[in-house]
Design a protein around this motif. Structure first.
Motif, short mmCIF file in Angstrom:
data_model
loop_
_atom_site.label_atom_id
_atom_site.label_comp_id
_atom_site.label_asym_id
_atom_site.label_seq_id
_atom_site.Cartn_x
_atom_site.Cartn_y
_atom_site.Cartn_z
N PHE A 64 0.83 -1.19 0.00
CA PHE A 64 0.00 0.00 0.00
C PHE A 64 0.87 1.24 0.00
N VAL A 67 2.31 1.82 -3.32
CA VAL A 67 1.38 2.45 -4.25
C VAL A 67 1.33 3.94 -4.01
N ILE A 68 1.29 4.32 -2.71
CA ILE A 68 1.25 5.75 -2.40
C ILE A 68 2.50 6.42 -2.95
N GLY A 70 4.39 5.60 -5.34
CA GLY A 70 4.46 5.68 -6.78
C GLY A 70 3.35 6.48 -7.41
N SER A 71 2.35 6.82 -6.59
CA SER A 71 1.15 7.39 -7.19
C SER A 71 1.23 8.90 -7.23
N GLY A 72 0.15 9.45 -7.72
CA GLY A 72 0.02 10.90 -7.77
C GLY A 72 0.95 11.53 -8.76
N HIS A 76 5.97 10.27 -15.83
CA HIS A 76 6.55 9.94 -17.12
C HIS A 76 5.69 10.57 -18.19
N VAL A 78 3.22 10.92 -20.86
CA VAL A 78 2.07 10.06 -21.10
C VAL A 78 2.02 9.54 -22.52
N PHE A 221 -3.69 11.37 -1.16
CA PHE A 221 -4.99 10.71 -1.28
C PHE A 221 -5.94 11.12 -0.16
N ASP A 224 -8.91 13.13 -0.92
CA ASP A 224 -10.10 12.49 -1.45
C ASP A 224 -11.03 12.01 -0.36
N LEU A 225 -10.75 12.39 0.89
CA LEU A 225 -11.57 11.91 2.00
C LEU A 225 -13.00 12.40 1.92
N ARG A 383 -7.78 19.60 -11.64
CA ARG A 383 -7.95 18.33 -12.38
C ARG A 383 -8.91 18.51 -13.55
N ARG A 392 -2.09 15.41 -17.13
CA ARG A 392 -2.41 15.00 -15.77
C ARG A 392 -1.61 15.81 -14.77
#
Lengths: 690, 690
Positions: A64, A67-68, A70-72, A76, A78, A221, A224-225, A383, A392
């Protein structure tokens, strides 16, 4: 059927080698009618039983976090997929700096044409921004010049560090309202404006720190709560509250409640009506220009060529209203005017931050709330425009940019700034290409501050109220609320609950309701204790829900049941167990069933949905097995997920050691429903119904 | 393969009529290789698209309520399946009364043999219960006789209304500790014992009302709000706290802290050690008998024939200790004794309940907490013994019985009673058959109250502490905690968190932590943003996770992805979208992939797991589709659940109206992964990798 040319990549344990995909399917079809189905079934059951040990809980958490981490990131390009190459240390440092300051990227491609577009956009922005920021500063109970300060430093910093090309930075309505509803609980702005301002700057500092921290820790993230529905409801409620409070300025009322809930505000309006403290001239000026600005907005949305009209209208209104008041000396007739606005650049305010004293905890708390709301708004705006233009945003970089801009802003007499939807829309329509438009706007406001603040002396406060009121309809998205109602009634409940909470109690309560209802919603869906009955689709070996596919055929004497929830835990295990037992024992009472249908003799529990099971769930399955056996009904379980199968094996070991009956030992796991039916049919003599 | 004789029940829209199951499978196998696969695929896709409209959210809630209404009941004889018949009004009333008083059921089958067993069990119970209830009343800071009162009325009422045949009713350690930690915050028991007792009786009244209400409303599932792991941790923490507090009685300390957290208790012990306020004789008496009782327990668990030994041991200890103190006049040497215990039956205490005054809200709150804890304990004990004997408890009836017994108890000077694990185990081992054992125990305690309370005058309080201490090891279930650790580390975190919360902060905080961690656990599992990669199992048409089944083969150029969570909502939608994009774009960097593997050209999103989607989820799927198309990758979705497919259609209508791109319009839904692959292969020309 011509074979396709997709080679199959061999699995790790596969010895068959590469073969053509449809050919494999043909093979499997032949196998089904060959003489070795039982051996094949046994082999498939062995696959289930011999699955490798799943990763433990800590590796789940590690995954998990990965993922955090690597995310957001739009880390690279697109459009092309060049894999990353190893960088030297110097290149890594340069890369890190370039990551911090995306401006270095688009700077390279800058040319005069881009500058022309940005200049136009920036000037248009400034014309809208100057009256709005003065109005929002007044909304936040600060001196008008603080709004202008906030339109200078934060946009400059964002232009260097942010990743959105359209986002227009400055003070916004919702954040100003948040500040004006939470900070006065600590200090009254009318009696002690200096301390109030210092506390507001300290809140801004905390806001920036929290935002930057969220960005550095890649905890983006968390923004997004609040579900989309909650944001819609919360924003609409905030807009109504702001609108009602503007009536004070519009009507020229002297004494008004500090509270934000609609009941107090309406009561305050009513009592001031009785005391005749409305000022007619303020009302006339404010309302006429309000109508003017609204008409300008309407024309601007109808025609794309008139995009500049809603942007210019507020500035024109301010100029016109100031002239009117100056020429008619309306201020001597009771019209409230701004009076003196401090001129000059942003004063350094580091010494004004208040970290000692009794308010530190409250200020941090307010800072956190404002940080999350500001980020939510900016992220949503950024966004949507980025997706229109087809790129993005990097969520974590945005947060860091916002954080730094607010921290440095708190050092330079700016209060919390964020991305504004209305101004970003103007920026976009005016054709901006890069954040240079923010720079142009900031410079324009700077010039205004330096040279032209005297022009604002006779500006009536009612015009500021009109400008704010005109911006509010954009915040109340009724169409979106209707969409939410159509798609998901429970989502709409979140939306409406947040709206009512803000309206009738307070901003913090509305926020809390929004977050809580969002999560209770998730909980209820996650643990819903329903079951689906599956039937066979004709012409296939697929089993699907008989409610969703009326063509699906149930099998007499066999109840194929799938859990609706993906968790079998303490909160729903007993419920589900009762539900299955009810289904098995009550079926004969239904009266719709034909005479030649046997009573249930086999219950197949399809566990395809089940991602997680806890000790209560394992105990409930064990009891279910026991109860079904007491009824003379067999039980089989199919397609267990990795972790679930493993936990049930461990649970079985525990039960064996404590002398209780096992689950898996008693029933086998099957890889598919078809296998379960075939195996059980062959294994048991089935008796006639009594 | 001989055909089985299971007829298939026709689906509602099925015109094929009944046919033999394996024959159908043979037919489908032939169809796969016949000339009409495309038409069959198209028909299957039509099934997906033309599914009937799913029930709305309100009918989901109604269904949920229906499950609640029908649940919790062993409403029908488990061993025979006679369907329910219509009853006349008189019969319905009689049925309802029989439902309220299950005693009327087992009364009919009562005989002398049963009475003999129950008599033995009841007397054994009483011998354990008398010393324990005096001790627990002292733990609850009440006069000793209140423990005896509480062992008279509640068991009598439960015997008439309860459904468990083994459950032994009376005061218990955990509830007594709850009362002694929460009510003294309102009134100090040492300075105002009368008001303290009145408030405790009022709390008992509220406890009973809440329990009965939960039972009548069939909200029994709320008791499951604490996961098994949380109960284990909470009970262990409570046991340690109780044990530390008993050191006061054991050592004869005069001044002790009122707080329950372990730091305060140890500090209080330490300071009293320094002040030499320990009493040696109390310590010797208490410790020797404590060792005696523990040895008796150990022997009783080793040998089944000696089950009566741990039951008798406390009573023997009390008698022996009283004699010793009487004969040696140890009370003149500083040993604290019980002294006067009020004799006589339970006084009516209706007038002592306090509903006015400032404490009403707090008392109701304490009553609710105690109600839930008491129900949790009784339900756990009752269920485990019922499953050993092979019958099912009616959870809602149990709650009503408990509620009535506590309400009537509050009218007759009883404080909160519930089912006790240690005494129920004794009851069970002593061979009880019906709740008459409770009646025998109650009558025995009544006789004790009437005639023999003078015998307790010289009983040292340290012996009461020993009895309580000896009961505590049963509450600390280390083996179960280890089991939980093995099965589920996150579950263990719940357990440990509850334990630490009770130990270091307070009972309410420990409880809150237990409930919160349980639900956060569910939330995290529900929204976990992981994805599974699926591959084809050789010899079948089944697609399963390649991690769980190493034999599964992935298909070159096609990424088959299944979501791990059953919700696609605001909390995980963006995460999952990023995850899928990462997987698609990063695969070439892995270096493990063979050279002839094509880059991904088709992403199949298997939605079998997905039960629910909200507006944020729909937006994320739309963005995912857009991003994949920008990468030149196709997207297909398979096997959507009913509500999800419907919502996505509605979402598409919304998007079409607001001019944004649709999701479903762009990609078709397929009923299975195989169909998706076949259709997409035929539909597109696939190009070579660059």
């Amino acid at each position: 059927m011509e074979p396709a040319t997709f080679p199959i990549v061999a699995g790790r344990d596969d010895e068959e080698g590469l073969s053509k995909f449809p050919q494999t399917l043909q093979n499997s079809a032949e196998d089904a009618s060959s003489e070795r189905p039982r051996a094949a079934r046994a082999e498939r059951s062995r696959w289930v039983a011999d699955a490798p040990r799943p990763p433990g809980a800590w590796s789940e958490v590690a995954g998990f976090l990965e993922v955090i981490a690597g995310s957001g990131g739009a880390n690279h390009c697109v459009t092309c997929q060049r894999p990353g190459t190893r960088l030297s240390t110097g290149e890594s440092v340069a890369d890190a700096i370039k990551g911090m300051f995306p401006a270095l990227e688009w700077c390279k491609r800058y040319n005069f044409h881009s500058f022309k577009n940005d200049l136009m956009a920036g000037l248009t922005l400034a014309s809208l921004c100057i009256p709005q920021s003065i109005g929002y500063a007044t909304l936040a109970r600060l001196q008008p010049e603080y709004g202008l300060y906030t339109s200078v430093v934060p946009p400059l910093i964002y232009a260097m560090m942010g990743t959105s090309k359209e986002l227009a930075i400055g003070p916004v309505a919702v954040v100003s309202m948040l500040i004006s509803s939470m900070v006065p609980k600590l200090v009254d702005p009318t009696s002690d404006p200096v301390t109030y301002r210092n506390l507001t700057l300290t809140v801004t500092f905390f806001t920036g720190m929290f935002q930057a921290a969220l960005g550095f820790l890649r905890f983006g993230f968390l923004v997004d709560l609040m579900s989309h529905a909650a944001v819609v409801g919360f924003t609409a409620g905030a807009a109504v509250v702001i609108g009602l409070q503007q009536l004070k300025g519009l009507l020229g009322i002297a004494h008004f409640t500090n509270k934000t809930d609609v009941v107090s505000v309406v009561a305050s309006l009513w009592s001031s009506l009785h005391h005749n403290s409305w000022n007619l001239y303020s009302f006339i000026i404010g309302t006429s220009f309000l109508i003017f600005i609204l008409i300008a907005r309407f024309l601007g949305t109808r025609s794309k060529r008139l995009y500049w009209l809603p942007a210019i209208a507020p500035l024109i209104s301010v100029i016109a209203a100031t002239l009117i008041v100056f020429l008619t000396r309306a201020d001597e007739h009771g019209v409230k005017i701004i009076k003196h606005v401090n001129s000059g650049l942003n004063p350094i305010s580091v010494r004004q931050l208040r970290f000692g004293g009794p308010f530190l905890g409250d200020l941090a708390k307010i800072g956190l709330v404002v940080a999350v709301i500001a980020l939510t708004e900016a992220t949503a705006v950024g966004r949507s425009f980025a997706s229109i233009k087809g790129y993005r945003l990097d969520g974590n970089k945005e947060m860091v940019a916002m954080g730094v801009m607010n921290v440095l802003g708190s050092f330079t007499s700016c209060y919390t700034a964020t991305g504004s939807f209305s101004r970003t829309a103007v920026n976009f329509s005016a054709g901006c290409e890069t954040p240079v438009s923010n720079i142009v706007m900031a410079v324009t406001v700077l010039l205004m501050l330096k040279f032209f603040t005297r022009l604002l002396y006779y500006t009536p406060t009612s015009i500021l109220a009109s400008i704010i009121l005109a911006a509010l309809p954009g915040l109340i998205d009724v169409r979106e609320a209707l969409n939410i109602w159509k798609v998901d009634k429970l989502d709409f409940l979140t939306c409406f609950g947040a709206f009512l909470g803000v309206l009738f109690v307070s901003v913090e309560v509305g926020l809390l309701i929004a977050v809580l209802v969002s999560f209770v919603n998730i909980l209820l869906v996650a643990i819903q204790p329903g079951i689906e009955i599956l039937g066979l689709l004709p012409g296939t070996e697929l089993f699907r829900s008989v409610d969703q596919y009326p063509v699906a055929m149930t099998i007499s004497g066999v109840a194929i049941v799938r859990l609706k929830s993906s968790l079998l835990c303490f909160a729903n295990a007993n419920f589900i167990k009762e539900r299955i037992l009810q289904h098995v024992t009550v079926r004969e009472d239904e009266g719709e069933v034909a005479n030649d249908v046997k009573p249930t003799q086999l219950v197949i529990l399809d566990m395809s949905n089940l991602m997680s099971i806890d000790t209560s769930g394992i105990a409930a399955l064990s009891e279910l097995h026991q109860n079904l056996q007491d009824l003379g009904v067999e039980m089989a379980m199919t397609n267990p997920k990795w972790q679930v199968a493993h936990k049930m094996k461990v649970g079985d070991d525990n039960m064996r050691r404590s002398g209780r009956r096992e689950i898996v030992g008693g029933t086998l796991f099957f890889i598919s429903i078809k296998d379960a039916i075939d195996a059980t049919l062959k294994h048991h003599q089935l008796h006639q119904p009594c």
